[in-house]
Design an enzyme around this catalytic site. Structure first.
Site, PDB file in Angstrom:
ATOM      1  N   GLU A  70     -28.688 -23.132  -8.007  1.00 62.04           N
ATOM      2  CA  GLU A  70     -28.908 -21.853  -8.677  1.00 62.04           C
ATOM      3  C   GLU A  70     -27.993 -21.648  -9.897  1.00 62.04           C
ATOM      4  OE1 GLU A  70     -30.634 -18.633  -5.949  1.00 62.04           O
ATOM      5  OE2 GLU A  70     -28.758 -19.231  -4.986  1.00 62.04           O
ATOM      6  N   HIS A  89     -22.562 -15.180  -8.379  1.00 61.06           N
ATOM      7  CA  HIS A  89     -23.785 -15.040  -7.571  1.00 61.06           C
ATOM      8  C   HIS A  89     -23.395 -15.250  -6.117  1.00 61.06           C
ATOM      9  CE1 HIS A  89     -27.589 -15.347  -5.707  1.00 61.06           C
ATOM     10  NE2 HIS A  89     -27.432 -16.630  -5.399  1.00 61.06           N
ATOM     11  N   HIS A  91     -24.265 -13.993  -1.632  1.00 63.74           N
ATOM     12  CA  HIS A  91     -25.223 -13.507  -0.634  1.00 63.74           C
ATOM     13  C   HIS A  91     -24.512 -12.596   0.366  1.00 63.74           C
ATOM     14  CE1 HIS A  91     -26.660 -17.869  -1.524  1.00 63.74           C
ATOM     15  NE2 HIS A  91     -27.208 -17.054  -2.388  1.00 63.74           N
TER      16      HIS A  91
HETATM   17 ZN   LIG Z   1     -28.463 -17.581  -3.941  1.00 62.25          ZN
END
Ligand SMILES: [Zn+2]
Length: 236
Positions: A70, A89, A91
């Site tokens: 990503e 980035h 989660h």
């Molecule tokens: Zn991700």
């Protein structure tokens, strides 16, 4: 301080504060691209793992080690936002309910002011249909995410996580540490009754006087680095 060392510290902090686990990443802008680790859990990223990428998310030197799938997220945000110097980035679990439920994430605590008044929600299915694996695997998907982020500091990603962008590495780390805490406080408060989020005036007052090199911010950076066991990398 050396940007590679700073990025190593940022990786360790985000891992220790449980913003990232085996997955998730942080980058910092360079003159013609950005620095990001090769594919490795942030808790064990060292200086030797940091690579420079161009703004199409390709490494600038030949690299045999695997890369983050990503990494395009970082490239597209730097491409769209010349003011952004660092990107995360992740989660983080406490943020996830707000990426699924029909409830807007709002800044509700003083340390959450940095996420900004608006936190857009990006749904990969809106543009790319319902057969993606939700990961941002190419520049097209990443540009769509960057478009949803717009001029904001954070974009939520449906059923996936968030992308955060800031004008310095310390800012983006700070925002990413407090974002899940803000989400947790909001969710708990919503179980108790009606919310009173921060007003635009409060958000502005909180963010306008903020300086990454202030003693207050440096205190937090040192505190997090000590907790993460990498204070030896800081300047004496
Ligand atoms: Zn991700």
């Amino acid at each position: 301080m050396n940007p590679v060392t700073q990025l190593v510290i940022a990786n360790r902090i985000l891992a220790h504060e449980e913003v990232v686990d085996a997955y998730g990443h942080v980058s910092v802008r360079t003159e013609a691209g950005f620095l990001l680790s090769h594919s490795k859990a942030p808790s064990s990223v060292g200086a030797e793992d940091i690579l420079e990428f161009d703004l199409s998310a390709q490494p600038k030197t030949q690299e045999r080690r695997p890369l983050y799938l990503e990494r395009f997220i970082h490239a597209a945000i730097y491409e769209a936002r010349p003011d952004v110097m660092a990107v995360v980035h992740a989660h983080a679990e406490d943020v996830l309910p707000f990426t699924i439920a029909d409830v807007a994430l709002r800044p509700v605590i003083h340390s959450g002011a940095f996420i900004g008044a608006e936190v857009p929600l990006w749904d990969i299915a809106a543009t790319f249909g319902e057969r993606t694996d939700l990961l941002v695997r190419n520049m097209d998907q990443a540009r769509d995410l960057a478009k949803s982020l717009g001029r904001n500091n954070v974009a939520l990603m449906r059923g996936h996580g968030f992308a955060a962008a800031a004008r310095s590495l310390i800012d983006v780390v700070r925002m990413s540490v407090y974002l899940p805490r803000n989400a947790r406080a909001q969710r708990r408060a919503m179980q108790m009754g009606k919310l009173k989020p921060l007003s635009r005036g409060e958000i502005e007052a909180r963010t306008s006087g903020y300086k990454p090199d202030s003693p207050e911010t440096q205190r937090a950076w040192r505190y997090w680095a000590e907790r993460a066991g990498c204070a030896h990398l800081l300047k004496p």
